[in-house]
Design a protein around this motif. Structure first.
Motif, PDB file in Angstrom:
ATOM      1  N   GLY A   1     134.980 -39.850 -61.494  1.00 44.77           N
ATOM      2  CA  GLY A   1     135.547 -39.402 -62.489  1.00 44.77           C
ATOM      3  C   GLY A   1     134.944 -38.187 -62.734  1.00 44.77           C
ATOM      4  O   GLY A   1     134.954 -37.742 -64.181  1.00 44.77           O
ATOM      5  N   ALA A   2     134.272 -37.331 -61.967  1.00 47.07           N
ATOM      6  CA  ALA A   2     133.784 -35.945 -62.147  1.00 47.07           C
ATOM      7  C   ALA A   2     134.529 -34.845 -62.365  1.00 47.07           C
ATOM      8  O   ALA A   2     135.461 -34.709 -61.276  1.00 47.07           O
ATOM      9  CB  ALA A   2     132.628 -35.811 -61.240  1.00 47.07           C
ATOM     10  N   ALA A   3     134.582 -34.142 -63.417  1.00 50.00           N
ATOM     11  CA  ALA A   3     135.404 -32.776 -63.567  1.00 50.00           C
ATOM     12  C   ALA A   3     135.110 -31.866 -62.486  1.00 50.00           C
ATOM     13  O   ALA A   3     133.803 -31.671 -62.189  1.00 50.00           O
ATOM     14  CB  ALA A   3     135.152 -32.123 -64.806  1.00 50.00           C
ATOM     15  N   GLY A   4     135.979 -31.490 -61.729  1.00 54.59           N
ATOM     16  CA  GLY A   4     135.527 -30.403 -60.787  1.00 54.59           C
ATOM     17  C   GLY A   4     135.309 -30.882 -59.448  1.00 54.59           C
ATOM     18  O   GLY A   4     134.999 -30.405 -58.578  1.00 54.59           O
ATOM     19  N   GLY A   5     135.488 -32.392 -59.468  1.00 56.24           N
ATOM     20  CA  GLY A   5     135.379 -32.963 -58.267  1.00 56.24           C
ATOM     21  C   GLY A   5     136.409 -32.873 -57.125  1.00 56.24           C
ATOM     22  O   GLY A   5     137.337 -32.276 -57.216  1.00 56.24           O
ATOM     23  N   VAL A   6     136.301 -33.617 -55.940  1.00 52.47           N
ATOM     24  CA  VAL A   6     137.110 -33.581 -54.813  1.00 52.47           C
ATOM     25  C   VAL A   6     138.200 -34.880 -55.119  1.00 52.47           C
ATOM     26  O   VAL A   6     137.569 -36.073 -55.474  1.00 52.47           O
ATOM     27  CB  VAL A   6     136.493 -33.875 -53.516  1.00 52.47           C
ATOM     28  CG1 VAL A   6     137.449 -34.020 -52.391  1.00 52.47           C
ATOM     29  CG2 VAL A   6     135.750 -32.687 -53.129  1.00 52.47           C
ATOM     30  N   PRO A   7     139.617 -34.696 -55.126  1.00 53.29           N
ATOM     31  CA  PRO A   7     140.387 -35.701 -55.253  1.00 53.29           C
ATOM     32  C   PRO A   7     140.376 -36.633 -54.111  1.00 53.29           C
ATOM     33  O   PRO A   7     140.429 -36.458 -52.897  1.00 53.29           O
ATOM     34  CB  PRO A   7     141.919 -35.207 -55.396  1.00 53.29           C
ATOM     35  CG  PRO A   7     141.635 -33.785 -54.669  1.00 53.29           C
ATOM     36  CD  PRO A   7     140.561 -33.505 -54.910  1.00 53.29           C
ATOM     37  N   MET A   8     140.269 -37.933 -54.319  1.00 56.58           N
ATOM     38  CA  MET A   8     140.049 -39.010 -53.404  1.00 56.58           C
ATOM     39  C   MET A   8     140.988 -40.254 -53.852  1.00 56.58           C
ATOM     40  O   MET A   8     141.112 -40.542 -54.961  1.00 56.58           O
ATOM     41  CB  MET A   8     138.749 -39.610 -53.103  1.00 56.58           C
ATOM     42  CG  MET A   8     137.551 -38.359 -52.709  1.00 56.58           C
ATOM     43  SD  MET A   8     136.182 -39.098 -52.127  1.00 56.58           S
ATOM     44  CE  MET A   8     135.224 -37.588 -51.853  1.00 56.58           C
TER      45      MET A   8
ATOM     46  N   THR B   1     144.031 -42.437 -57.644  1.00 58.31           N
ATOM     47  CA  THR B   1     143.297 -41.330 -57.390  1.00 58.31           C
ATOM     48  C   THR B   1     142.178 -40.847 -58.219  1.00 58.31           C
ATOM     49  O   THR B   1     142.452 -40.972 -59.547  1.00 58.31           O
ATOM     50  CB  THR B   1     144.314 -40.095 -57.266  1.00 58.31           C
ATOM     51  OG1 THR B   1     145.147 -40.340 -56.150  1.00 58.31           O
ATOM     52  CG2 THR B   1     143.657 -38.728 -56.838  1.00 58.31           C
ATOM     53  N   VAL B   2     141.279 -40.669 -57.712  1.00 60.80           N
ATOM     54  CA  VAL B   2     140.035 -40.255 -58.600  1.00 60.80           C
ATOM     55  C   VAL B   2     139.488 -39.059 -58.158  1.00 60.80           C
ATOM     56  O   VAL B   2     139.319 -38.774 -56.994  1.00 60.80           O
ATOM     57  CB  VAL B   2     138.890 -41.393 -58.603  1.00 60.80           C
ATOM     58  CG1 VAL B   2     138.475 -41.804 -57.139  1.00 60.80           C
ATOM     59  CG2 VAL B   2     137.781 -41.318 -59.547  1.00 60.80           C
ATOM     60  N   MET B   3     138.786 -38.294 -59.095  1.00 60.92           N
ATOM     61  CA  MET B   3     138.129 -36.925 -58.648  1.00 60.92           C
ATOM     62  C   MET B   3     136.535 -37.408 -58.687  1.00 60.92           C
ATOM     63  O   MET B   3     135.703 -38.278 -59.427  1.00 60.92           O
ATOM     64  CB  MET B   3     137.978 -35.978 -60.065  1.00 60.92           C
ATOM     65  CG  MET B   3     139.542 -35.643 -60.368  1.00 60.92           C
ATOM     66  SD  MET B   3     140.335 -34.693 -58.900  1.00 60.92           S
ATOM     67  CE  MET B   3     139.539 -33.295 -58.845  1.00 60.92           C
ATOM     68  N   VAL B   4     135.896 -36.932 -57.568  1.00 60.49           N
ATOM     69  CA  VAL B   4     134.663 -37.468 -57.057  1.00 60.49           C
ATOM     70  C   VAL B   4     133.800 -36.346 -56.975  1.00 60.49           C
ATOM     71  O   VAL B   4     134.105 -35.264 -56.211  1.00 60.49           O
ATOM     72  CB  VAL B   4     134.580 -38.254 -55.713  1.00 60.49           C
ATOM     73  CG1 VAL B   4     133.350 -38.803 -55.335  1.00 60.49           C
ATOM     74  CG2 VAL B   4     135.781 -39.515 -55.831  1.00 60.49           C
ATOM     75  N   GLY B   5     132.534 -36.439 -57.518  1.00 59.07           N
ATOM     76  CA  GLY B   5     131.638 -35.412 -57.579  1.00 59.07           C
ATOM     77  C   GLY B   5     130.214 -36.034 -57.059  1.00 59.07           C
ATOM     78  O   GLY B   5     130.166 -36.984 -56.180  1.00 59.07           O
ATOM     79  N   LEU B   6     129.230 -35.075 -57.143  1.00 57.50           N
ATOM     80  CA  LEU B   6     128.040 -35.432 -56.402  1.00 57.50           C
ATOM     81  C   LEU B   6     126.860 -35.469 -57.234  1.00 57.50           C
ATOM     82  O   LEU B   6     126.724 -34.734 -58.259  1.00 57.50           O
ATOM     83  CB  LEU B   6     127.500 -34.493 -55.238  1.00 57.50           C
ATOM     84  CG  LEU B   6     128.692 -34.392 -53.985  1.00 57.50           C
ATOM     85  CD1 LEU B   6     128.296 -33.043 -53.162  1.00 57.50           C
ATOM     86  CD2 LEU B   6     128.563 -35.747 -53.323  1.00 57.50           C
ATOM     87  N   ASP B   7     125.908 -36.560 -57.287  1.00 58.05           N
ATOM     88  CA  ASP B   7     124.612 -36.688 -58.147  1.00 58.05           C
ATOM     89  C   ASP B   7     123.857 -35.295 -57.887  1.00 58.05           C
ATOM     90  O   ASP B   7     123.838 -34.711 -56.796  1.00 58.05           O
ATOM     91  CB  ASP B   7     123.929 -37.839 -57.700  1.00 58.05           C
ATOM     92  CG  ASP B   7     124.364 -38.999 -58.677  1.00 58.05           C
ATOM     93  OD1 ASP B   7     125.353 -38.975 -59.304  1.00 58.05           O
ATOM     94  OD2 ASP B   7     123.807 -39.945 -58.138  1.00 58.05           O
ATOM     95  N   ARG B   8     123.205 -34.929 -58.902  1.00 54.84           N
ATOM     96  CA  ARG B   8     122.339 -33.669 -58.622  1.00 54.84           C
ATOM     97  C   ARG B   8     121.435 -33.791 -57.527  1.00 54.84           C
ATOM     98  O   ARG B   8     121.035 -33.038 -56.957  1.00 54.84           O
ATOM     99  CB  ARG B   8     121.772 -33.294 -60.124  1.00 54.84           C
ATOM    100  CG  ARG B   8     120.760 -31.961 -60.263  1.00 54.84           C
ATOM    101  CD  ARG B   8     120.295 -31.924 -61.543  1.00 54.84           C
ATOM    102  NE  ARG B   8     119.387 -32.834 -61.748  1.00 54.84           N
ATOM    103  CZ  ARG B   8     118.078 -32.781 -61.722  1.00 54.84           C
ATOM    104  NH1 ARG B   8     117.531 -31.998 -60.865  1.00 54.84           N
ATOM    105  NH2 ARG B   8     117.413 -33.765 -62.004  1.00 54.84           N
ATOM    106  N   ILE B   9     120.732 -35.241 -57.826  1.00 49.56           N
ATOM    107  CA  ILE B   9     119.631 -35.357 -56.622  1.00 49.56           C
ATOM    108  C   ILE B   9     120.175 -36.444 -55.812  1.00 49.56           C
ATOM    109  O   ILE B   9     120.982 -37.373 -56.076  1.00 49.56           O
ATOM    110  CB  ILE B   9     118.339 -35.864 -57.443  1.00 49.56           C
ATOM    111  CG1 ILE B   9     117.816 -34.803 -58.359  1.00 49.56           C
ATOM    112  CG2 ILE B   9     117.386 -36.326 -56.427  1.00 49.56           C
ATOM    113  CD1 ILE B   9     116.488 -35.572 -59.352  1.00 49.56           C
ATOM    114  N   GLY B  10     119.763 -36.325 -54.359  1.00 48.25           N
ATOM    115  CA  GLY B  10     120.343 -37.057 -53.321  1.00 48.25           C
ATOM    116  C   GLY B  10     121.066 -36.640 -52.310  1.00 48.25           C
ATOM    117  O   GLY B  10     120.488 -36.902 -51.041  1.00 48.25           O
ATOM    118  N   PRO B  11     122.080 -35.749 -52.405  1.00 46.80           N
ATOM    119  CA  PRO B  11     122.754 -35.273 -51.044  1.00 46.80           C
ATOM    120  C   PRO B  11     121.850 -34.286 -50.414  1.00 46.80           C
ATOM    121  O   PRO B  11     120.823 -33.724 -51.025  1.00 46.80           O
ATOM    122  CB  PRO B  11     123.811 -34.573 -51.600  1.00 46.80           C
ATOM    123  CG  PRO B  11     124.233 -35.526 -53.016  1.00 46.80           C
ATOM    124  CD  PRO B  11     122.844 -35.753 -53.814  1.00 46.80           C
ATOM    125  N   VAL B  12     121.629 -34.514 -49.032  1.00 45.48           N
ATOM    126  CA  VAL B  12     120.914 -33.610 -48.469  1.00 45.48           C
ATOM    127  C   VAL B  12     121.580 -32.777 -47.271  1.00 45.48           C
ATOM    128  O   VAL B  12     122.377 -33.476 -46.635  1.00 45.48           O
ATOM    129  CB  VAL B  12     119.865 -34.531 -47.723  1.00 45.48           C
ATOM    130  CG1 VAL B  12     119.027 -33.770 -46.680  1.00 45.48           C
ATOM    131  CG2 VAL B  12     119.009 -35.559 -48.636  1.00 45.48           C
TER     132      VAL B  12
END
Length: 354
Positions: A292-299, A338-349
Protein backbone atom coordinates in the motif's frame (compact mmCIF):
# COMPACT_ATOMS: atom_id res chain seq x y z
CA UNK A 1 37.03 -32.30 38.64
CA UNK A 2 35.99 -29.58 36.26
CA UNK A 3 35.82 -29.64 32.50
CA UNK A 4 38.07 -26.84 31.29
CA UNK A 5 37.98 -25.78 27.69
CA UNK A 6 41.32 -26.08 25.91
CA UNK A 7 39.88 -24.16 23.01
CA UNK A 8 42.21 -23.82 20.04
CA UNK A 9 41.91 -22.02 16.70
CA UNK A 10 41.67 -23.96 13.43
CA UNK A 11 43.38 -22.84 10.24
CA UNK A 12 42.96 -24.10 6.66
CA UNK A 13 45.72 -22.99 4.31
CA UNK A 14 45.11 -23.63 0.60
CA UNK A 15 43.40 -26.93 1.38
CA UNK A 16 42.13 -29.15 -1.42
CA UNK A 17 40.53 -32.59 -1.16
CA UNK A 18 40.34 -34.75 -4.27
CA UNK A 19 38.71 -38.16 -4.45
CA UNK A 20 40.00 -40.54 -7.09
CA UNK A 21 41.55 -38.81 -10.07
CA UNK A 22 39.38 -35.77 -10.56
CA UNK A 23 36.50 -35.46 -8.05
CA UNK A 24 37.24 -32.20 -6.21
CA UNK A 25 35.30 -32.14 -2.93
CA UNK A 26 37.08 -29.10 -1.47
CA UNK A 27 38.90 -26.66 -3.73
CA UNK A 28 41.79 -24.58 -2.37
CA UNK A 29 40.05 -23.08 0.65
CA UNK A 30 41.55 -20.73 3.23
CA UNK A 31 39.73 -20.40 6.53
CA UNK A 32 40.51 -19.11 10.03
CA UNK A 33 38.34 -20.29 12.94
CA UNK A 34 38.94 -18.39 16.17
CA UNK A 35 39.37 -20.17 19.48
CA UNK A 36 36.22 -20.17 21.59
CA UNK A 37 33.87 -19.46 18.68
CA UNK A 38 31.05 -21.50 17.18
CA UNK A 39 31.50 -21.51 13.42
CA UNK A 40 28.97 -23.15 11.13
CA UNK A 41 29.74 -24.63 7.72
CA UNK A 42 26.54 -24.08 5.75
CA UNK A 43 25.62 -25.04 2.22
CA UNK A 44 23.64 -27.36 -0.04
CA UNK A 45 24.39 -31.05 -0.43
CA UNK A 46 27.68 -31.69 -2.18
CA UNK A 47 29.19 -28.27 -1.45
CA UNK A 48 32.11 -29.66 0.59
CA UNK A 49 31.02 -28.77 4.14
CA UNK A 50 31.05 -32.31 5.56
CA UNK A 51 34.36 -33.13 3.88
CA UNK A 52 35.82 -29.98 5.45
CA UNK A 53 34.59 -31.07 8.89
CA UNK A 54 35.96 -34.57 8.42
CA UNK A 55 39.37 -33.16 7.49
CA UNK A 56 39.48 -31.35 10.84
CA UNK A 57 38.60 -34.63 12.55
CA UNK A 58 41.23 -36.58 10.64
CA UNK A 59 38.63 -38.84 9.06
CA UNK A 60 39.72 -37.47 5.69
CA UNK A 61 43.25 -36.38 4.78
CA UNK A 62 43.81 -33.23 2.71
CA UNK A 63 45.19 -33.81 -0.80
CA UNK A 64 46.93 -30.43 -0.83
CA UNK A 65 47.55 -27.62 1.64
CA UNK A 66 47.77 -27.76 5.43
CA UNK A 67 45.45 -27.80 8.45
CA UNK A 68 46.52 -26.42 11.83
CA UNK A 69 44.87 -26.83 15.22
CA UNK A 70 46.44 -24.34 17.58
CA UNK A 71 50.15 -24.27 16.79
CA UNK A 72 50.24 -27.85 15.51
CA UNK A 73 50.18 -28.92 11.87
CA UNK A 74 47.73 -31.83 11.93
CA UNK A 75 47.40 -32.29 8.17
CA UNK A 76 48.72 -35.85 8.12
CA UNK A 77 47.86 -36.91 11.67
CA UNK A 78 45.35 -39.73 12.08
CA UNK A 79 42.12 -39.03 13.93
CA UNK A 80 43.39 -40.77 17.08
CA UNK A 81 46.26 -38.28 17.41
CA UNK A 82 44.13 -35.13 17.13
CA UNK A 83 42.67 -33.46 20.20
CA UNK A 84 39.17 -33.22 18.76
CA UNK A 85 35.81 -34.86 19.47
CA UNK A 86 32.95 -35.34 17.05
CA UNK A 87 29.20 -35.62 17.58
CA UNK A 88 27.64 -37.55 14.72
CA UNK A 89 24.23 -37.19 13.12
CA UNK A 90 23.35 -40.73 14.18
CA UNK A 91 24.58 -40.18 17.80
CA UNK A 92 26.56 -43.47 17.52
CA UNK A 93 25.62 -44.61 21.04
CA UNK A 94 26.24 -48.20 22.11
CA UNK A 95 22.73 -49.65 22.64
CA UNK A 96 23.85 -52.32 25.11
CA UNK A 97 25.66 -49.82 27.36
CA UNK A 98 24.07 -47.56 29.95
CA UNK A 99 24.18 -43.79 29.55
CA UNK A 100 27.02 -43.61 32.09
CA UNK A 101 28.99 -46.31 30.24
CA UNK A 102 28.50 -44.52 26.93
CA UNK A 103 29.76 -41.22 28.33
CA UNK A 104 32.69 -42.95 30.06
CA UNK A 105 33.74 -44.96 27.02
CA UNK A 106 36.38 -42.62 25.63
CA UNK A 107 37.77 -41.87 29.08
CA UNK A 108 38.63 -45.54 29.66
CA UNK A 109 41.33 -45.20 27.00
CA UNK A 110 42.74 -41.95 28.42
CA UNK A 111 44.57 -43.25 31.47
CA UNK A 112 42.09 -42.18 34.16
CA UNK A 113 41.32 -44.48 37.07
CA UNK A 114 37.76 -45.73 37.60
CA UNK A 115 36.91 -43.09 40.19
CA UNK A 116 38.01 -40.13 38.07
CA UNK A 117 36.41 -41.62 34.98
CA UNK A 118 33.08 -41.83 36.79
CA UNK A 119 33.43 -38.31 38.21
CA UNK A 120 34.16 -36.85 34.77
CA UNK A 121 31.30 -38.74 33.15
CA UNK A 122 28.90 -37.61 35.88
CA UNK A 123 29.92 -33.99 35.39
CA UNK A 124 29.42 -34.38 31.65
CA UNK A 125 25.86 -35.60 32.26
CA UNK A 126 25.26 -32.73 34.68
CA UNK A 127 26.43 -30.24 32.04
CA UNK A 128 23.90 -31.47 29.49
CA UNK A 129 21.01 -31.68 31.97
CA UNK A 130 20.94 -35.47 32.38
CA UNK A 131 21.76 -35.84 36.06
CA UNK A 132 20.17 -39.05 37.31
CA UNK A 133 19.99 -40.67 33.87
CA UNK A 134 23.26 -42.64 34.14
CA UNK A 135 21.71 -46.07 34.65
CA UNK A 136 19.33 -45.88 31.70
CA UNK A 137 19.87 -47.45 28.30
CA UNK A 138 19.81 -45.26 25.15
CA UNK A 139 16.55 -46.94 24.08
CA UNK A 140 14.90 -45.53 27.21
CA UNK A 141 15.70 -41.93 26.19
CA UNK A 142 14.08 -39.52 23.77
CA UNK A 143 15.90 -38.41 20.64
CA UNK A 144 16.87 -35.13 22.27
CA UNK A 145 18.20 -36.91 25.36
CA UNK A 146 20.23 -39.28 23.20
CA UNK A 147 21.76 -36.29 21.44
CA UNK A 148 22.72 -34.82 24.82
CA UNK A 149 24.42 -38.09 25.78
CA UNK A 150 26.48 -37.87 22.58
CA UNK A 151 27.45 -34.28 23.46
CA UNK A 152 28.41 -35.28 27.01
CA UNK A 153 30.57 -38.13 25.70
CA UNK A 154 32.45 -35.65 23.50
CA UNK A 155 32.77 -32.97 26.20
CA UNK A 156 34.34 -35.16 28.85
CA UNK A 157 37.40 -35.69 26.64
CA UNK A 158 38.12 -31.94 26.93
CA UNK A 159 38.85 -31.53 23.22
CA UNK A 160 40.57 -28.52 21.70
CA UNK A 161 37.86 -28.56 19.03
CA UNK A 162 34.35 -30.02 19.19
CA UNK A 163 32.76 -30.99 15.88
CA UNK A 164 29.05 -31.44 15.08
CA UNK A 165 27.87 -33.15 11.89
CA UNK A 166 24.19 -32.32 11.24
CA UNK A 167 23.42 -32.94 14.94
CA UNK A 168 19.73 -32.02 14.85
CA UNK A 169 18.55 -33.61 11.63
CA UNK A 170 16.87 -36.57 13.38
CA UNK A 171 14.82 -34.39 15.75
CA UNK A 172 11.39 -32.83 15.30
CA UNK A 173 11.06 -29.05 14.92
CA UNK A 174 10.29 -28.20 18.57
CA UNK A 175 13.07 -30.42 19.89
CA UNK A 176 15.52 -29.00 17.35
CA UNK A 177 15.04 -25.53 18.80
CA UNK A 178 15.60 -26.77 22.35
CA UNK A 179 18.70 -28.85 21.61
CA UNK A 180 20.34 -26.15 19.47
CA UNK A 181 19.86 -23.73 22.39
CA UNK A 182 21.43 -26.32 24.71
CA UNK A 183 24.43 -26.74 22.42
CA UNK A 184 24.89 -22.98 22.14
CA UNK A 185 24.63 -22.50 25.92
CA UNK A 186 27.22 -25.22 26.62
CA UNK A 187 29.58 -23.81 23.99
CA UNK A 188 29.40 -20.33 25.44
CA UNK A 189 29.59 -21.44 29.08
CA UNK A 190 32.72 -23.53 28.47
CA UNK A 191 34.32 -21.29 25.83
CA UNK A 192 34.65 -24.18 23.37
CA UNK A 193 35.83 -24.00 19.79
CA UNK A 194 32.98 -25.61 17.87
CA UNK A 195 32.72 -26.33 14.15
CA UNK A 196 29.15 -27.17 13.22
CA UNK A 197 27.80 -28.51 9.91
CA UNK A 198 24.22 -28.00 8.78
CA UNK A 199 22.19 -27.36 5.65
CA UNK A 200 19.50 -25.57 7.71
CA UNK A 201 19.79 -21.79 7.36
CA UNK A 202 17.67 -20.96 10.41
CA UNK A 203 19.72 -23.32 12.55
CA UNK A 204 22.96 -21.68 11.36
CA UNK A 205 21.65 -18.18 12.06
CA UNK A 206 20.52 -19.22 15.55
CA UNK A 207 23.68 -20.87 16.88
CA UNK A 208 26.65 -19.27 15.13
CA UNK A 209 29.23 -16.64 15.91
CA UNK A 210 30.27 -16.91 12.28
CA UNK A 211 28.91 -18.72 9.23
CA UNK A 212 30.95 -20.10 6.33
CA UNK A 213 28.68 -20.39 3.30
CA UNK A 214 30.04 -23.04 0.92
CA UNK A 215 29.24 -23.62 -2.74
CA UNK A 216 30.74 -25.93 -5.36
CA UNK A 217 33.65 -27.07 -3.13
CA UNK A 218 34.63 -23.49 -2.26
CA UNK A 219 33.75 -20.69 0.12
CA UNK A 220 31.15 -18.20 -1.12
CA UNK A 221 31.19 -15.85 1.90
CA UNK A 222 32.22 -15.78 5.56
CA UNK A 223 30.64 -13.51 8.14
CA UNK A 224 28.51 -13.06 11.23
CA UNK A 225 24.86 -14.14 10.84
CA UNK A 226 23.47 -10.60 10.58
CA UNK A 227 26.21 -9.58 8.16
CA UNK A 228 25.38 -12.42 5.80
CA UNK A 229 21.65 -11.83 6.11
CA UNK A 230 21.80 -8.06 5.62
CA UNK A 231 24.74 -7.82 3.20
CA UNK A 232 25.05 -10.99 1.09
CA UNK A 233 27.95 -11.01 -1.34
CA UNK A 234 25.98 -12.39 -4.27
CA UNK A 235 22.71 -13.89 -5.45
CA UNK A 236 23.56 -17.37 -4.16
CA UNK A 237 24.26 -16.20 -0.60
CA UNK A 238 21.23 -13.88 -0.61
CA UNK A 239 18.93 -16.72 -1.57
CA UNK A 240 20.59 -19.35 0.64
CA UNK A 241 20.77 -17.34 3.88
CA UNK A 242 17.09 -16.89 4.52
CA UNK A 243 14.68 -16.27 1.70
CA UNK A 244 15.30 -13.48 -0.80
CA UNK A 245 13.47 -12.10 -3.80
CA UNK A 246 15.89 -11.22 -6.58
CA UNK A 247 14.48 -8.30 -8.57
CA UNK A 248 16.03 -6.68 -11.66
CA UNK A 249 16.60 -2.94 -11.29
CA UNK A 250 18.51 -0.06 -12.85
CA UNK A 251 21.05 2.05 -10.99
CA UNK A 252 20.26 5.55 -12.24
CA UNK A 253 23.18 7.31 -10.59
CA UNK A 254 25.64 7.01 -7.71
CA UNK A 255 26.50 9.87 -5.39
CA UNK A 256 29.12 9.07 -2.79
CA UNK A 257 28.10 5.79 -1.20
CA UNK A 258 24.44 6.11 -2.22
CA UNK A 259 22.85 4.59 -5.31
CA UNK A 260 19.56 5.83 -6.76
CA UNK A 261 17.67 2.96 -8.41
CA UNK A 262 14.47 2.43 -10.36
CA UNK A 263 12.15 -0.57 -10.64
CA UNK A 264 9.61 0.52 -13.19
CA UNK A 265 7.99 3.61 -11.64
CA UNK A 266 9.41 2.90 -8.17
CA UNK A 267 12.41 4.99 -7.10
CA UNK A 268 14.58 4.05 -4.14
CA UNK A 269 18.01 4.83 -2.69
CA UNK A 270 20.37 2.57 -0.79
CA UNK A 271 24.05 1.67 -0.32
CA UNK A 272 25.88 1.52 -3.66
CA UNK A 273 28.25 -1.25 -2.49
CA UNK A 274 30.88 0.05 -4.97
CA UNK A 275 28.55 -0.51 -7.94
CA UNK A 276 28.27 1.81 -10.92
CA UNK A 277 25.19 3.03 -12.89
CA UNK A 278 23.57 0.38 -15.07
CA UNK A 279 21.60 -2.87 -14.72
CA UNK A 280 21.71 -4.59 -11.33
CA UNK A 281 19.79 -6.98 -9.11
CA UNK A 282 18.07 -6.14 -5.86
CA UNK A 283 17.80 -8.72 -3.05
CA UNK A 284 14.70 -8.09 -0.94
CA UNK A 285 13.67 -10.19 2.06
CA UNK A 286 9.94 -11.07 2.21
CA UNK A 287 9.51 -8.81 5.27
CA UNK A 288 11.12 -5.76 3.60
CA UNK A 289 8.25 -4.82 1.28
CA UNK A 290 5.73 -2.08 2.09
CA UNK A 291 2.22 -2.94 0.99
CA UNK A 292 0.00 0.00 0.00
CA UNK A 293 2.96 2.33 -0.53
CA UNK A 294 2.48 5.50 -2.55
CA UNK A 295 4.67 5.53 -5.64
CA UNK A 296 5.20 1.79 -5.48
CA UNK A 297 5.02 -0.92 -8.15
CA UNK A 298 1.51 -2.26 -8.91
CA UNK A 299 1.30 -5.97 -8.13
CA UNK A 300 -1.56 -8.46 -8.31
CA UNK A 301 -2.22 -10.96 -5.51
CA UNK A 302 -1.87 -14.49 -6.88
CA UNK A 303 -1.83 -16.37 -3.56
CA UNK A 304 -2.77 -15.37 -0.02
CA UNK A 305 -2.08 -17.71 2.91
CA UNK A 306 -2.88 -17.18 6.58
CA UNK A 307 -0.29 -18.86 8.86
CA UNK A 308 -1.40 -17.54 12.25
CA UNK A 309 0.98 -14.71 13.13
CA UNK A 310 1.27 -13.39 9.56
CA UNK A 311 -0.03 -13.41 6.02
CA UNK A 312 2.07 -14.81 3.16
CA UNK A 313 1.47 -13.48 -0.34
CA UNK A 314 2.66 -14.31 -3.83
CA UNK A 315 2.43 -11.11 -5.85
CA UNK A 316 2.83 -10.74 -9.62
CA UNK A 317 4.59 -7.67 -11.05
CA UNK A 318 5.82 -6.70 -14.52
CA UNK A 319 9.23 -8.33 -13.79
CA UNK A 320 7.91 -11.60 -12.28
CA UNK A 321 6.59 -12.78 -8.92
CA UNK A 322 7.70 -11.98 -5.38
CA UNK A 323 7.03 -13.62 -2.01
CA UNK A 324 5.89 -11.10 0.61
CA UNK A 325 5.17 -11.49 4.32
CA UNK A 326 2.85 -9.14 6.21
CA UNK A 327 1.98 -9.02 9.91
CA UNK A 328 -1.40 -7.47 9.11
CA UNK A 329 -3.64 -10.50 9.64
CA UNK A 330 -6.74 -8.45 10.40
CA UNK A 331 -7.00 -6.73 7.01
CA UNK A 332 -5.69 -9.28 4.54
CA UNK A 333 -5.50 -8.84 0.80
CA UNK A 334 -7.64 -11.11 -1.36
CA UNK A 335 -6.60 -13.08 -4.42
CA UNK A 336 -7.04 -10.84 -7.47
CA UNK A 337 -6.46 -7.58 -5.56
CA UNK A 338 -3.98 -5.09 -6.96
CA UNK A 339 -1.72 -3.39 -4.42
CA UNK A 340 1.03 -0.78 -4.69
CA UNK A 341 4.23 -2.23 -3.28
CA UNK A 342 7.21 -0.23 -2.05
CA UNK A 343 10.46 -1.06 -0.26
CA UNK A 344 11.59 -0.59 3.34
CA UNK A 345 14.27 2.03 3.79
CA UNK A 346 16.60 -0.57 5.34
CA UNK A 347 16.93 -4.12 4.08
CA UNK A 348 17.10 -4.27 0.26
CA UNK A 349 20.62 -4.92 -1.02
CA UNK A 350 22.19 -4.29 -4.44
CA UNK A 351 23.82 -7.28 -6.16
CA UNK A 352 25.75 -7.45 -9.39
CA UNK A 353 24.10 -9.04 -12.40
CA UNK A 354 25.45 -12.54 -13.05
Amino acid sequence: MSINAKAAPVSFRNVTKIYGKDVVAVDNINLEIEAGKLVTLLGPSGCGKTTTLRMIAGLEIASKGSIHIGDQDVTLLPATDRDVSMVFQSYALFPHMTVMENVSYGLTFSGFDKSETRDRAQQGLDLVGLKGFGDRLPSELSGGQQQRVAVARALVLEPQVLLFDEPLSNLDAKLRRQVREDIRDIQQDLGLTVVYVTHDQEEALAVSDEIVVMRNAGIAQVGAPRELYDAPADKFVADFIGEANIIPCDIIDVKGDTAHIAIGTLKHQLSARDMMPGPANLAVRPTRFKLGAAGGVPMKVEKATYVGSRMEYTLAAHFGTVFVVSEDVDGPLAIGDTVMVGLDRIGPVLLAVD
